[in-house]
Write an enzyme that holds these catalytic residues in place. Structure first.
Site, PDB file in Angstrom:
ATOM      1  CE1 TYR A 154      -4.072  -2.046   0.131  1.00  0.00           C
ATOM      2  CE2 TYR A 154      -4.081  -1.786   2.363  1.00  0.00           C
ATOM      3  CZ  TYR A 154      -4.566  -2.096   1.095  1.00  0.00           C
ATOM      4  OH  TYR A 154      -5.630  -3.092   1.404  1.00  0.00           O
ATOM      5  CD  GLU A 176     -11.805  -6.329   7.555  1.00  0.00           C
ATOM      6  OE1 GLU A 176     -11.409  -5.086   7.133  1.00  0.00           O
ATOM      7  OE2 GLU A 176     -11.227  -6.816   8.351  1.00  0.00           O
TER       8      GLU A 176
HETATM    9  C1  3EB Z   1      -7.765  -3.803   3.521  1.00  0.00           C
HETATM   10  O1  3EB Z   1      -8.016  -4.509   2.920  1.00  0.00           O
HETATM   11  C2  3EB Z   1      -8.669  -3.872   4.846  1.00  0.00           C
HETATM   12  O2  3EB Z   1      -3.975  -4.601   9.263  1.00  0.00           O
HETATM   13  O3  3EB Z   1      -4.002  -6.921   9.327  1.00  0.00           O
HETATM   14  C3  3EB Z   1      -7.916  -6.270   6.317  1.00  0.00           C
HETATM   15  C4  3EB Z   1      -7.234  -7.373   6.846  1.00  0.00           C
HETATM   16  C5  3EB Z   1      -7.513  -4.946   6.747  1.00  0.00           C
HETATM   17  C6  3EB Z   1      -6.186  -7.316   7.615  1.00  0.00           C
HETATM   18  C7  3EB Z   1      -4.591  -5.867   8.878  1.00  0.00           C
HETATM   19  C8  3EB Z   1      -6.487  -4.876   7.580  1.00  0.00           C
HETATM   20  C9  3EB Z   1      -5.736  -5.938   7.897  1.00  0.00           C
HETATM   21  O4  3EB Z   1      -6.733  -3.006   3.709  1.00  0.00           O
HETATM   22  C10 3EB Z   1      -8.065  -3.773   5.873  1.00  0.00           C
END
Ligand code: 3EB
Length: 334
Positions: free
Chosen positions: A202, A322
């Site tokens: 990201y 989610e």
């Molecule tokens: C995302 O896709 C949503 O920080 O461990 C999903 C699964 C998300 C795990 C983590 C964060 C985490 O970014 C957020």
């Protein structure tokens, strides 16, 4: 060993094997006390008749347990389940925020235990923290958590991209940082979603350190293949899509789940393919008032698969829902 996942009182099933650990979900004062490590997810259940729901991971015995460095753990010959809770107020340190420091400490202890126990491979992690979208010290709390977690991965000389566990990170009203984990003697096959940028890649607009998780992981208890799908949301590439529209976010999230299942089936070794209806799902809904819309939207898409629905805050303020999922398949005899 074989791994089993049961829920009660929903199913009431008494399964084979010994309890390794699990979670109890529900916003209540008195948790049912159990002898195995149990994570308490202090969040309201939205689709159950009982005030709480217990989820248990079982393994073929014998099991051993211990309490070290604040971690309550139990292990079988090749698997370890642990729970660690830390109050950030006890973690004040200079040059970092209390939550960042707590996150780093939790993961450092976790990695220390895995090393000591000879179960070095982290399979799946469940992270819960208070006020996840709140801001302090000029940074959103989820981003502080990401910093501390990342630092611990680096400190333990672990991969921060690629070979990373499946995980979820959700917000609850308050309470300690609570982390539960499943680890093993064998590595996972991490999976990514081609519709999404890997979370560990990201860009910096989502925080100074990227989150350390894979979209899913295939893991191999003896004689089995387990699929752990991480928290999955309405994100395409790295952007949130359909802000403000919970039904559309549900549809987009299921598209992501379908893609991850497709990736899983490209790599899977068990005879039977994974499918959405063959998975067990946990759905986190930000606003309790959206629960009906979410369940009506998901029902035909998940085709009757079992769903546990919980009120929790998603780690991006614009995400309303989610979903995380799992399945365990037997492997054909070699
Ligand atoms: C995302 O896709 C949503 O920080 O461990 C999903 C699964 C998300 C795990 C983590 C964060 C985490 O970014 C957020």
């Amino acid at each position: 060993m074989t791994l089993h996942h049961t829920t009660s009182p929903a199913s009431g099933a008494q399964d084979a094997g010994a309890e390794l650990g699990g979670a109890v979900i529900g916003d209540f004062k008195e948790a049912p006390t159990v002898a195995w490590p149990q994570q308490h997810l202090r969040a309201p259940l939205l689709n159950a008749s009982a005030p709480w729901l217990q989820e248990v991971w079982r393994a073929d015995g014998p099991v051993q347990q211990g309490h070290s460095e604040g971690i309550h753990w139990r292990r079988s010959a090749d698997l370890l389940y642990g729970v660690i809770e830390l109050h950030e107020n006890d973690c004040a340190a200079s040059g970092t925020t209390p939550l960042q420091s707590a996150s780093r400490l939790v993961y450092e202890r976790l990695f220390g235990l895995l090393r000591a126990q000879g179960t070095p491979h982290l399979w799946r992690v469940w992270n819960y923290l208070g006020r996840i979208n709140g801001e302090s010290h000029g940074l959103e709390r989820y981003r502080q958590f990401n910093q501390g977690r990342y630092e611990a991965f680096v400190q333990a000389r672990r991969d921060t991209g690629g070979q990373v566990p499946a995980a979820c990170a959700l917000g609850v009203a308050n309470g300690p940082l609570s982390v539960a984990f499943l680890a093993g003697i064998s590595p996972v096959v991490p999976l990514e979603n081609p519709r999404q940028v890997s979370a560990w890649r990201y860009p910096a607009q989502y925080g100074p350190r990227a989150p350390t998780f894979s979209r899913a992981a295939l893991a191999y208890p003896q004689g089995q293949e387990a699929l752990f799908i991480s928290g999955t949301a309405s994100i395409v590439r790295h952007e949130t899509v359909h802000p403000g529209d919970v039904a559309a976010q549900c549809v987009e999230t299921v598209r992501n789940l379908e893609c991850i299942v497709l990736e899983a089936n490209r790599q899977a070794r068990s005879a039977q393919p994974f499918s959405l209806e063959g998975l067990g799902h946990r759905v986190y809904v930000r606003h309790a008032g959206d629960a009906d819309t979410v369940q009506r939207t998901l029902q035909p898409l998940l085709r009757g698969a079992p769903v546990v629905c919980v009120q929790a805050d998603i780690c991006r303020a614009d995400l309303l829902v989610e979903i995380e999922s799992q399945a365990i398949h037997p492997m054909p005899p070699a």
